[in-house]
Design an enzyme around this catalytic site. Sequence first.
Site, short mmCIF file in Angstrom:
data_model
loop_
_atom_site.label_atom_id
_atom_site.label_comp_id
_atom_site.label_asym_id
_atom_site.label_seq_id
_atom_site.Cartn_x
_atom_site.Cartn_y
_atom_site.Cartn_z
N ASP A 11 0.86 -1.28 -0.08
CA ASP A 11 0.05 -0.03 -0.14
C ASP A 11 0.92 1.26 -0.02
O ASP A 11 1.83 1.32 0.98
CB ASP A 11 -0.94 -0.17 1.33
CG ASP A 11 -1.83 1.15 1.61
OD1 ASP A 11 -1.40 2.06 0.66
OD2 ASP A 11 -2.84 1.04 2.37
N TYR A 89 -3.63 9.61 0.65
CA TYR A 89 -3.52 9.37 2.04
C TYR A 89 -2.96 8.16 2.30
O TYR A 89 -2.63 7.06 1.56
CB TYR A 89 -5.11 8.90 2.56
CG TYR A 89 -4.89 9.20 4.05
CD1 TYR A 89 -4.72 10.21 4.81
CD2 TYR A 89 -5.15 7.92 4.94
CE1 TYR A 89 -4.66 10.28 6.14
CE2 TYR A 89 -5.15 7.80 6.00
CZ TYR A 89 -4.88 9.01 6.80
OH TYR A 89 -4.80 9.06 8.05
N GLY A 102 18.84 -5.47 0.52
CA GLY A 102 19.16 -6.89 -0.19
C GLY A 102 17.98 -8.00 -0.07
O GLY A 102 17.92 -8.71 -1.07
N LYS A 131 -7.92 -5.30 3.98
CA LYS A 131 -8.60 -4.95 5.14
C LYS A 131 -8.37 -6.43 6.15
O LYS A 131 -9.37 -6.60 6.67
CB LYS A 131 -9.85 -4.59 5.05
CG LYS A 131 -10.00 -3.34 4.16
CD LYS A 131 -9.05 -1.99 4.88
CE LYS A 131 -9.11 -0.74 4.25
NZ LYS A 131 -8.11 -0.77 3.31
N TYR A 232 0.85 0.05 15.23
CA TYR A 232 -0.14 -0.12 13.82
C TYR A 232 0.11 0.88 12.76
O TYR A 232 0.33 1.95 12.93
CB TYR A 232 -1.49 0.36 14.43
CG TYR A 232 -2.56 -0.08 13.21
CD1 TYR A 232 -2.57 -1.30 12.47
CD2 TYR A 232 -3.25 1.03 12.82
CE1 TYR A 232 -3.54 -1.38 11.59
CE2 TYR A 232 -4.16 0.98 11.75
CZ TYR A 232 -4.36 -0.40 11.23
OH TYR A 232 -5.32 -0.90 10.11
N LYS A 235 -2.69 -2.45 7.87
CA LYS A 235 -3.11 -3.91 8.23
C LYS A 235 -2.10 -4.52 6.92
O LYS A 235 -1.65 -4.24 5.99
CB LYS A 235 -4.56 -4.19 7.84
CG LYS A 235 -5.13 -5.58 8.51
CD LYS A 235 -4.96 -5.57 9.94
CE LYS A 235 -5.24 -6.77 10.68
NZ LYS A 235 -4.64 -6.87 12.07
N ASP A 236 -1.78 -5.84 7.20
CA ASP A 236 -1.10 -6.66 6.57
C ASP A 236 -1.74 -7.46 5.22
O ASP A 236 -1.35 -8.45 5.22
CB ASP A 236 -0.38 -7.73 7.51
CG ASP A 236 -0.19 -7.15 8.85
OD1 ASP A 236 0.42 -6.19 9.11
OD2 ASP A 236 -0.97 -7.81 9.82
N SER A 246 -4.92 -30.93 -12.52
CA SER A 246 -4.02 -32.09 -12.61
C SER A 246 -3.19 -32.55 -11.45
O SER A 246 -2.06 -32.17 -11.38
CB SER A 246 -3.17 -32.08 -13.74
OG SER A 246 -2.83 -30.99 -14.19
N ASP A 290 -14.93 1.23 5.92
CA ASP A 290 -13.35 0.72 5.12
C ASP A 290 -13.34 -0.74 4.68
O ASP A 290 -12.39 -1.36 4.94
CB ASP A 290 -12.26 0.88 6.15
CG ASP A 290 -12.04 2.46 6.30
OD1 ASP A 290 -12.43 3.56 5.81
OD2 ASP A 290 -11.04 2.75 7.03
N TYR A 351 -5.27 -0.92 17.15
CA TYR A 351 -5.59 0.56 17.67
C TYR A 351 -6.28 0.71 19.05
O TYR A 351 -7.15 -0.09 19.03
CB TYR A 351 -6.64 1.01 16.49
CG TYR A 351 -6.34 2.23 15.72
CD1 TYR A 351 -5.67 2.08 14.47
CD2 TYR A 351 -6.83 3.50 16.18
CE1 TYR A 351 -5.39 3.07 13.72
CE2 TYR A 351 -6.47 4.60 15.29
CZ TYR A 351 -5.99 4.39 14.16
OH TYR A 351 -5.74 5.43 13.61
P1 13P Z 1 -4.88 -0.63 4.97
O1 13P Z 1 -4.04 -1.78 5.62
O2 13P Z 1 -5.78 -1.19 4.11
O3 13P Z 1 -4.37 0.66 4.76
O4 13P Z 1 -6.10 -0.44 6.16
C1 13P Z 1 -6.02 0.54 7.16
C2 13P Z 1 -6.84 0.98 8.00
O5 13P Z 1 -6.75 1.35 9.19
C3 13P Z 1 -8.36 0.82 7.64
O6 13P Z 1 -9.38 1.26 8.48
MG MG Z 2 -3.91 2.01 3.22
MG MG Z 3 -4.93 -2.23 2.22
MG MG Z 4 -2.54 -2.56 4.57
#
Ligand code: 13P
Ligand code: MG
Ligand code: MG
Ligand code: MG
Length: 385
Positions: A11, A89, A102, A131, A232, A235-236, A246, A290, A351
């Site tokens: 991101d 953002y 590396g 998300k 934070y 998100k990952d 096959s 979100d 958070y």
């Molecule tokens: P992302 O990891 O997709 O940027 O989401 C962050 C977030 O806090 C959404 O509410």
């Molecule tokens: Mg984001």
């Molecule tokens: Mg994201």
């Molecule tokens: Mg993310």
Amino acid sequence: MKTTISHIKADIGSLPGHSSVYEPVVQEVGKFIKEHGNGILTDHFISHVGDDIQITMIHNRGVDNSEIHELAWDAFIAGTAVAKKVGLYGAGQDLLKDSFSGNIKGMGPGVAEMEINARKSEPFIIYMMDKTEPGAFNFPIFKMFADPYNTPGLVIDPNMHDGFKFEIWDIIEGKKIYLDTPDHMYDIMGMIGSKSRYVIKRVFTKKNHEKLPDENVSVITTDKLSFIAGEYVGKDDPAGIVRIQSGLPASGESLEAFSHPYLVSGWMRGSFNGPLMPVGMKNANMTRFDGPPRVVALGFVLKDGKLTGPMDMFDDPAFDGARKTAVDVVDYLRRMGPFEPHRLPEDEMEYTSLPKVLERLKSQFQHIDMEPAKKKLKVSTKDFD
Ligand code: 13P
Ligand code: MG
Ligand code: MG
Ligand code: MG
Ligand code: 13P
């Protein structure tokens, strides 16, 4: 010669909050890969889900190759410059280190790579989620490769009948274990149900697989941003590669694992449970609260280092039911506001203002005469008969 599929995602800025990528940024990343990947890559494809740009690269240099990793890192840096210019953002959000050293692992972007003996037709699907976290892949990967109710091929295809080998990572303690299905199914399930700790990293065929012995057939990103940054920073949002057909799950057996919008953690501020909604690319933007968390699936075939495709696999009315269920679950959960289990338990929230609140209220707490709770309860397998 072996072929490597390297999928690296990050991101690097969103329009307007954490909803979606911005097309000129995606184009800049694509342009960079095209220009600088010349002579390194045999093919590549750029895509996205939500606010995460995804680079799929095909080459012959194996996994963990520093030139491949640097190419992706530099492409994200180039894209970030465009993101900053227009004020997206979270411009450069997942690029957590100042300079490339590396290997892109541990620097923020998610990495899923596998070196394969490409078959004469090499079909695979790239699943990309926004998300949510790497453990969100535990449920569908297990279903695809180990649950005969999802994948009847495990029962009726002689090449799948012996099961698969799972590589599971404990991402809290930093250790891994290899376990076979069906023999160790219950041990595996015991672990991967705890999806914020135990994550499926890879799946392999067994040595006696007739068509494709001892091959890596699936790999998932397991990078945890908060472990790298110590706080934070978003998100990952994970991605995974699944080879199909096959002697492996059929395309439809792989997709079927997403027909039930199971709950994953992530969503708003990385701190809520929500249903994972399978969507086509035209719906890959995150809006409501979100989210809700989404997964897209791009299907490719690979031949002589070249990709054909993709097909947008969830752009199919057959998944409308799953989407409808997901939206119903969203309506249901959202009414709980900040209460668990919609909100994640305290120790899994990304958070929280609670430590500060508790500090401020410290002097107002009064003693109660009671047995204080034991910090860690003894494991119990007690029978009550
Ligand atoms: P992302 O990891 O997709 O940027 O989401 C962050 C977030 O806090 C959404 O509410
Ligand atoms: Mg984001
Ligand atoms: Mg994201
Ligand atoms: Mg993310
Ligand atoms: P086809 O006969 O169309 O190739 O289908 C085979 C299959 O595996 C379907 O799941």
